[in-house]
Every structure is written in C-alpha cells, then in structure tokens.
Write a protein that holds these residues in place. Sequence first.
Motif, mmCIF file in Angstrom:
data_model
loop_
_atom_site.group_PDB
_atom_site.id
_atom_site.type_symbol
_atom_site.label_atom_id
_atom_site.label_comp_id
_atom_site.label_asym_id
_atom_site.label_seq_id
_atom_site.Cartn_x
_atom_site.Cartn_y
_atom_site.Cartn_z
ATOM 1 N N VAL A 299 0.849 -1.187 0.000
ATOM 2 C CA VAL A 299 0.000 0.000 0.000
ATOM 3 C C VAL A 299 0.887 1.240 0.000
ATOM 4 C CG1 VAL A 299 -1.706 1.316 1.317
ATOM 5 C CG2 VAL A 299 -1.939 -1.156 1.104
ATOM 6 N N GLY A 300 0.593 2.159 -0.916
ATOM 7 C CA GLY A 300 1.348 3.405 -1.038
ATOM 8 C C GLY A 300 2.492 3.349 -2.023
ATOM 9 N N ASP A 301 2.927 2.131 -2.401
ATOM 10 C CA ASP A 301 4.007 2.010 -3.373
ATOM 11 C C ASP A 301 3.536 2.465 -4.751
ATOM 12 O OD1 ASP A 301 5.679 0.988 -1.471
ATOM 13 O OD2 ASP A 301 5.650 -1.077 -2.225
ATOM 14 N N ARG A 302 4.445 3.097 -5.497
ATOM 15 C CA ARG A 302 4.160 3.529 -6.869
ATOM 16 C C ARG A 302 5.127 2.844 -7.810
ATOM 17 N NH1 ARG A 302 1.586 9.072 -7.135
ATOM 18 N NH2 ARG A 302 1.187 9.530 -4.971
ATOM 19 N N THR A 303 4.620 2.427 -8.949
ATOM 20 C CA THR A 303 5.465 1.853 -9.986
ATOM 21 C C THR A 303 5.099 2.465 -11.322
ATOM 22 O OG1 THR A 303 3.923 0.017 -10.304
ATOM 23 C CG2 THR A 303 5.759 -0.366 -8.821
ATOM 24 N N GLU A 304 6.109 2.647 -12.176
ATOM 25 C CA GLU A 304 5.844 3.118 -13.526
ATOM 26 C C GLU A 304 5.227 1.973 -14.309
ATOM 27 O OE1 GLU A 304 8.755 5.844 -15.400
ATOM 28 O OE2 GLU A 304 9.998 5.182 -13.721
ATOM 29 N N LYS A 305 4.286 2.329 -15.187
ATOM 30 C CA LYS A 305 3.559 1.279 -15.890
ATOM 31 C C LYS A 305 3.030 1.801 -17.217
ATOM 32 C CE LYS A 305 -0.040 -2.124 -15.086
ATOM 33 N NZ LYS A 305 -0.937 -2.728 -14.136
ATOM 34 N N ARG A 306 2.925 0.893 -18.185
ATOM 35 C CA ARG A 306 2.205 1.200 -19.417
ATOM 36 C C ARG A 306 0.789 0.685 -19.206
ATOM 37 N NH1 ARG A 306 3.094 -2.014 -24.560
ATOM 38 N NH2 ARG A 306 4.851 -2.676 -23.312
ATOM 39 N N PHE A 307 -0.178 1.586 -19.211
ATOM 40 C CA PHE A 307 -1.569 1.215 -18.945
ATOM 41 C C PHE A 307 -2.272 0.650 -20.173
ATOM 42 C CE2 PHE A 307 -1.142 5.043 -15.994
ATOM 43 C CZ PHE A 307 -0.765 4.284 -14.909
ATOM 44 N N ALA A 308 -1.864 1.096 -21.357
ATOM 45 C CA ALA A 308 -2.513 0.630 -22.584
ATOM 46 C C ALA A 308 -1.583 0.843 -23.765
ATOM 47 C CB ALA A 308 -3.818 1.389 -22.823
ATOM 48 N N GLY A 309 -1.719 -0.034 -24.741
ATOM 49 C CA GLY A 309 -1.113 0.166 -26.034
ATOM 50 C C GLY A 309 0.312 -0.321 -26.180
ATOM 51 N N PRO A 310 0.797 -0.091 -27.375
ATOM 52 C CA PRO A 310 0.088 0.595 -28.435
ATOM 53 C C PRO A 310 -1.078 -0.248 -28.956
ATOM 54 C CG PRO A 310 2.225 -0.147 -29.226
ATOM 55 C CD PRO A 310 2.156 -0.459 -27.773
ATOM 56 N N THR A 311 -2.198 0.421 -29.112
ATOM 57 C CA THR A 311 -3.411 -0.227 -29.595
ATOM 58 C C THR A 311 -4.203 0.766 -30.435
ATOM 59 O OG1 THR A 311 -5.326 -1.550 -28.925
ATOM 60 C CG2 THR A 311 -4.834 0.368 -27.583
ATOM 61 N N ALA A 312 -4.964 0.265 -31.388
ATOM 62 C CA ALA A 312 -5.744 1.120 -32.264
ATOM 63 C C ALA A 312 -6.952 1.698 -31.533
ATOM 64 C CB ALA A 312 -6.205 0.340 -33.485
ATOM 65 N N LEU A 313 -7.163 2.998 -31.723
ATOM 66 C CA LEU A 313 -8.410 3.605 -31.244
ATOM 67 C C LEU A 313 -9.525 3.215 -32.205
ATOM 68 C CD1 LEU A 313 -7.408 7.263 -30.251
ATOM 69 C CD2 LEU A 313 -8.252 5.468 -28.730
ATOM 70 N N ALA A 314 -10.677 2.921 -31.673
ATOM 71 C CA ALA A 314 -11.846 2.613 -32.502
ATOM 72 C C ALA A 314 -12.375 3.905 -33.116
ATOM 73 C CB ALA A 314 -12.919 1.946 -31.649
ATOM 74 N N THR A 315 -13.294 3.776 -34.046
ATOM 75 C CA THR A 315 -13.926 4.953 -34.635
ATOM 76 C C THR A 315 -15.239 5.295 -33.932
ATOM 77 O OG1 THR A 315 -14.922 3.553 -36.330
ATOM 78 C CG2 THR A 315 -12.855 4.667 -36.896
ATOM 79 N N SER A 316 -15.540 4.578 -32.863
ATOM 80 C CA SER A 316 -16.646 4.937 -31.979
ATOM 81 C C SER A 316 -16.128 4.794 -30.552
ATOM 82 C CB SER A 316 -17.868 4.044 -32.201
ATOM 83 O OG SER A 316 -17.550 2.701 -31.956
ATOM 84 N N ASN A 317 -16.753 5.482 -29.645
ATOM 85 C CA ASN A 317 -16.251 5.543 -28.279
ATOM 86 C C ASN A 317 -16.126 4.148 -27.656
ATOM 87 O OD1 ASN A 317 -15.420 7.295 -26.124
ATOM 88 N ND2 ASN A 317 -17.185 6.493 -25.019
ATOM 89 N N GLY A 318 -15.007 3.933 -26.964
ATOM 90 C CA GLY A 318 -14.786 2.668 -26.289
ATOM 91 C C GLY A 318 -13.775 2.824 -25.172
#
Length: 110
Positions: free
Chosen positions: A3-22
Amino acid sequence: MAVGDRTEKRFAGPTALATSNGTVATVPSSRQWTTKQFVFTNTAGAEALIYIAIGSAGTASNRVLSGLPIAAGDVVVWDTALVLDAGQTIQGYADRSGVNITLMGWEKEV
C-alpha cells in the motif's frame, strides 16, 4: 507492491483507437493511476481527430481532449497528470481508423 508504493507502468497500447467511443483502459481495484503521457500515432494517410474522456463514461462532459487534430503520419505526445481512482476508465476514439494510442504513468496501491 505494498500500500502506497508507486510503480511506472504502461496502462494501454500501443493499440488502435476505434472509430466509436470505447474503453481504452480501466483502473484495477485497490489501485490509483496518475497518467504521465498519452502517445497518439496516426498511421493513416489523412488527418484524424482524437477524443479522450476520463471517469466512468465517455461522454462529452467527461472529455479531456475533444477533436484534437493529428496529421497523417504524425505523432502527438500529450504530457499530463490526470489522477484516476479504482474502477474509473479512460475512454476514447478517433474519427477515422489508423490512430494508435499508448498510455503510460504511475500506478499506486491504495
């Protein structure tokens, strides 16, 4: 991770964005995210517009980017410090196909 520890992270991607909200990424339970950078890459042959929202829904009232233009073949790096709590999402889309997103930051156990 404690608890309280921080780590650097890639949360997403690389991934294509859709052409409608997602949903691009969702903060896991017992975690908090602070975004550091959004990287958008337009691999298409025409300009695209990018829309990004945070919270629990991808509505216009939750947008942090609305109609950001990115030229054909260009890369846009958006430095930011958005804080998201467990269960919140990053929603997004582009008005045409060929736009990729990569999202990095810090994850904290809460």
